[in-house]
Design an enzyme around this catalytic site. Structure first.
Site, PDB file in Angstrom:
ATOM      1  N   ASP A  67       0.822  -1.473  -0.312  1.00 15.88           N
ATOM      2  CA  ASP A  67       0.456  -0.366  -0.222  1.00 15.88           C
ATOM      3  C   ASP A  67       0.680   1.007  -0.144  1.00 15.88           C
ATOM      4  O   ASP A  67       1.471   1.369   0.533  1.00 15.88           O
ATOM      5  CB  ASP A  67      -0.456   0.186   1.349  1.00 15.88           C
ATOM      6  N   ASP A  68       0.283   2.129  -1.268  1.00 18.24           N
ATOM      7  CA  ASP A  68       1.092   3.499  -0.856  1.00 18.24           C
ATOM      8  C   ASP A  68       2.961   3.148  -0.972  1.00 18.24           C
ATOM      9  O   ASP A  68       3.684   4.355  -0.670  1.00 18.24           O
ATOM     10  CB  ASP A  68       1.352   4.362   0.329  1.00 18.24           C
ATOM     11  N   CYS A 107      -6.848   3.624  -3.022  1.00 17.46           N
ATOM     12  CA  CYS A 107      -6.270   2.272  -3.254  1.00 17.46           C
ATOM     13  C   CYS A 107      -7.905   1.254  -3.368  1.00 17.46           C
ATOM     14  O   CYS A 107      -7.210   0.862  -4.215  1.00 17.46           O
ATOM     15  CB  CYS A 107      -6.420   2.349  -1.453  1.00 17.46           C
ATOM     16  N   HIS A 163     -10.270  -3.207   1.678  1.00 18.07           N
ATOM     17  CA  HIS A 163     -10.870  -1.695   0.775  1.00 18.07           C
ATOM     18  C   HIS A 163     -11.753  -2.222   0.440  1.00 18.07           C
ATOM     19  O   HIS A 163     -11.424  -0.775  -1.402  1.00 18.07           O
ATOM     20  CB  HIS A 163      -9.537  -1.293   1.442  1.00 18.07           C
ATOM     21  N   ASP A 301       0.424  -0.504  -4.961  1.00 22.56           N
ATOM     22  CA  ASP A 301      -1.893  -0.513  -5.631  1.00 22.56           C
ATOM     23  C   ASP A 301      -1.756   0.978  -5.973  1.00 22.56           C
ATOM     24  O   ASP A 301      -2.433   1.851  -6.688  1.00 22.56           O
ATOM     25  CB  ASP A 301      -2.710  -0.464  -4.542  1.00 22.56           C
ATOM     26  N   ASN A 302      -0.586   2.217  -5.540  1.00 20.41           N
ATOM     27  CA  ASN A 302      -0.450   3.325  -5.978  1.00 20.41           C
ATOM     28  C   ASN A 302       0.937   4.435  -5.889  1.00 20.41           C
ATOM     29  O   ASN A 302       1.243   3.799  -4.791  1.00 20.41           O
ATOM     30  CB  ASN A 302      -1.824   4.414  -5.514  1.00 20.41           C
TER      31      ASN A 302
END
Length: 780
Positions: A67-68, A107, A163, A301-302
């Site tokens: 994540d991130d 997300c 999420h 994811d980003n």
């Protein structure tokens, strides 16, 4: 005229079937398929049914989603502030992507794209994130990667942050995962506020709360512990492990062992802890002697933030569509399965591409009805090609999937953009869901606030726009074609109805807006008397759909088709053509007029199937109370001359293929009916409907009794009733007779519900869930 009644052009009629959406195919096992040696041969033919390799030939799949994590934030991507030896070795032994794009810079949309193979916008999940009060998520009719692999015999687990929606239809175990452990939510202040009164965000194992509140510092280790247990438990059969870590999302959490271990503060410490635990996953695979039969994917994811040195030129942050907002690190490893080692790949690859690619490695052909945006890049990963091969080369099992996307460019763009170029382009969407840019090869066209073209090979930092009128026009044409495609072919998100404050049933406005509605359609005439139906059909779903007739209650003497409007709309939103019908009430015409009208409605739908997009072989019925009785009678009396009537379209069958009678009487010859029909007050509706008491009109009661007509040719019937309703609505004798005839049947009793249970949201939702599952299994 509404959209689904306006498909009149020759082209539209010719393409109707090939654009059909959502049916669930049964996957057929074939034997003795050696995946590694035969995949190239298999891919030469476009199969018409899903293909599954033998169990011991199918690779395990581990998909690690961080994540991130920013583009430059691993040693193998240029980070000097952290040490990531495990992931760096994974890159040196596999493929490191230099131009890999998440599905979105935020997300929830990013995860939706990864698990469905679709641009998030195509499936109604392109805007912002799902908070704890969100009513939407991935539609239950979407086929996730987990569902695809599970149907092929894979054990599936999601361990980490979900999420993607927080109501039952959207949770991991409803979306194809056998096992779940993790958080449904983020831990940032915007999300934890929803759980303050409950003791904090819960850590969940399947349906049980393991702990609350969660300590972010323990999650990376806990997730890895669970992942290793899953690997050990399923080492002898193929498995799909989706491991979406909560880290590196804020608030960061680092265990004591790794605190202060990097030169990059808490963020760097968290990266180094992740690297260590990725190593534990690899160690487990080796210890179980399955590493050589496992594919491991690592991706973010980003994005997070821009480069930090002169060599790290790209700019942008999470939420943006500058390169560092959406271009992220990604690595593929699978040396034992023929994936290239030590390869640096600059081809543009998108998160959506994993869906068809991993399906091919698993030996599973994506069902023919499934329209997705991903491309099968397996030949690229195996070093068989230097580019993503065009579908026409038939280089892999799922190579042809992009050809299912709409391709009908107008004359303005037909000479500028070919189909392969369009399928290879990447369309950037911002965190608010709007189309922001297009990339094709080295070119990126920014669309707003003005068109700006960048050559990313020469200027990855997007600092100096260039002029190239031909390329600008080509990419602009791609953007317009994409906008048209999404306008015509996007699908709705899943949505639940949150209870009203008074608990009454309510269909969300967005649900109604997702439907085409044709009201007051005349389906039968008796002299000057006409009967009408209201028809609902989901928008943007092409081809033939099963149909369902809704038959209202009211003691055969009262009520109208509006009484079942909520049922019709809720069912239509889940992929059916649904008609709620009027019928002649007992005050104006005696039995068998009501059942004549129900049969006339079924015949009308078959006669007008082409107009309404109906699958004539799959029509069902549902109704409550008197409507439940008529539903059961409709199911059991096909071909009974006295009950067919003259309501029109005599050349078509009135038979149905599935029935859901609710609160229904099925044995009109019972002692209970005999006694009630003779009572002055309670028996009025029976005497009015059937012309007298049971004793006086025994033959009529027999003719109106569904149990009397029941035989081995009748369709499956699922009964629904309230817990406090009369036990006769359980249809015990009817269901026992069906079992004796080897006909499918069952009963759902809604807890605490009375006879008229449709008005309360919680009971209504349970009824819809049961009915949709039953109709899907028997009509689709």
């Amino acid at each position: 005229m509404i959209q689904f009644l306006a498909k009149s052009s020759t082209h539209q009629l010719e393409t109707l079937d090939c654009r059909r959406e959502f049916p669930r195919h049964l996957l057929h096992r074939i034997t003795t398929l050696a995946f590694v040696t035969c995949a190239a041969l298999i891919a030469q033919t476009l199969y018409t049914t899903p293909l599954i390799a033998e169990s011991n030939d199918r690779p395990n799949i581990v998909l690690i989603l961080v994540d991130d994590q920013g583009y430059y934030d691993l040693g193998c991507y240029g980070a000097t502030e952290v040490r990531t030896p495990v992931i760096d070795q994974m890159a040196s032994e596999g493929t490191r992507f230099t131009d890999y794009y998440a599905a979105a810079p935020i997300c929830s949309p990013s995860r939706a794209g990864l698990l469905t193979g679709c641009y998030p916008r195509r499936i109604g999940n392109g805007i912002w994130v799902h908070r704890a009060d969100s009513k939407s998520g991935i539609h239950p009719d979407e086929l996730t990667l987990a569902e695809l692999l599970k149907e092929a015999g894979y054990a599936t687990a999601c361990i980490g942050k979900w999420h993607l929606g927080f109501h039952e239809p959207f949770l991991p175990r409803a979306q194809g995962f056998d096992y779940y452990f993790g958080l449904h939510h983020n831990l940032d202040p915007v999300e934890v506020i929803y759980f303050e009164d409950q003791g904090g965000v819960p850590l969940i194992r399947n349906d049980e709360i393991v702990k609350r509140p969660v300590d972010p510092a323990e999650l990376t280790k806990l997730y890895t512990d669970e992942a290793i247990q899953f690997i050990e438990k399923n080492k002898d059969e193929p498995f799909f492990l989706y491991l979406p870590h909560t880290m590196l999302h804020n608030p960061l959490g680092v265990s004591e062992e790794f605190q202060g271990s990097s030169n990059w503060g808490e963020y760097g410490d968290a990266i180094q802890e992740l690297d260590f635990h990725v190593g534990r996953i690899f160690n487990s695979l080796r210890e179980q002697s399955i590493a050589d039969n496992t594919i491991v994917i690592y991706a973010s994811d980003n994005g997070r933030g821009p480069g930090r040195s002169a060599e790290q030129k790209m700019q942008g942050r999470k939420l943006s569509t500058y390169e560092c907002g959406i271009r992220v690190p990604a690595i593929a490893w699978g040396t034992g399965l023929g994936l290239e080692a030590g390869m640096e790949l600059s081809t543009v690859v998108r998160a959506m591409d994993w869906y068809p690619t991993l399906a091919t490695f698993a030996g599973v052909k994506i069902p023919d009805d499934r329209i997705i945006d991903g491309r099968d890049i397996s030949p690229l990963l195996k070093g068989e090609t230097k580019i993503v091969p065009p579908p026409g080369m038939k280089k892999s099992l799922n190579a042809h999937v992009p050809l299912r996307r709409r391709w009908d460019p107008s004359g303005e763009w037909a000479q500028l953009v070919n189909r392969n170029q369009y399928n290879d382009a990447f369309f950037y969407h911002g965190s608010e869901g709007a189309l922001a840019a297009v990339r094709w090869q080295n070119w990126k066209l920014q669309l707003n606030p003005a068109l700006q073209l960048f050559d990313l090979d020469k200027d990855p930092g997007e600092s100096e726009p260039v002029r190239n009128a031909d390329i600008s026009r080509k990419l602009r044409g791609m953007a317009i074609l994409f906008q048209e495609e999404m306008q015509l072919d996007s699908r709705p998100a899943g949505e639940v109805s949150l209870p009203r404050s008074d608990g009454r049933t309510e269909i969300p406005q967005t649900t109604f807006e997702s439907l085409n509605a044709r009201r007051d359609v005349t389906f039968a005439r008796y002299g000057d008397r006409t009967l009408e139906m209201d028809i609902y059909r989901p928008k943007e779903i092409w081809g033939e759909l099963p149909a369902i007739v809704c038959i209202h209650g009211g003691g055969w003497a009262n009520g109208n088709r509006v009484n079942h409007e909520n049922i019709a709309q809720a069912l239509a939103a889940r992929g059916f053509v649904v008609a709620t019908i009027s019928y002649r009430l007992s005050g104006e015409a005696p039995f068998p007029a009501a059942i004549h009208d129900c049969k006339a409605a079924v015949r009308f739908l078959r006669a007008h199937a082409k107009e309404y997009g109906i699958d004539v072989e799959n029509i069902g019925a549902i109704g409550l109370s008197a409507g439940g009785h008529l539903t059961a009678l409709l199911a059991t009396s096909s071909g009974v001359p006295e009950l067919e009537g003259d309501g029109g379209h005599a050349g078509f069958s009135s038979a149905i293929q599935a029935a859901v009678p609710m609160g229904a009487q099925t044995d009109l010859l019972s002692q209970r009916t005999r006694e009630i029909s003779a009572q002055e007050d309670r028996g009025q509706i029976w005497r009015k409907f059937l012309g007298g008491t049971q004793e006086e009109k025994l033959a009529t009661y027999r003719l109106a009794s569904p149990l009397f007509h029941l035989d081995q040719t009748d369709p499956p019937c699922w009964f629904i009733t309230g817990e406090t309703d009369d036990p006769s609505t359980h249809a015990d004798d009817f269901r026992q007779r069906m079992i004796e005839l080897h006909r499918p049947t069952d009963l759902t009793v809604i807890k605490e519900a009375p006879h008229p249970f449709l008005g309360k949201q919680v009971w209504f939702d349970e009824m819809i869930q049961v009915a949709v599952k039953f109709f899907t299994e028997n009509l689709k």
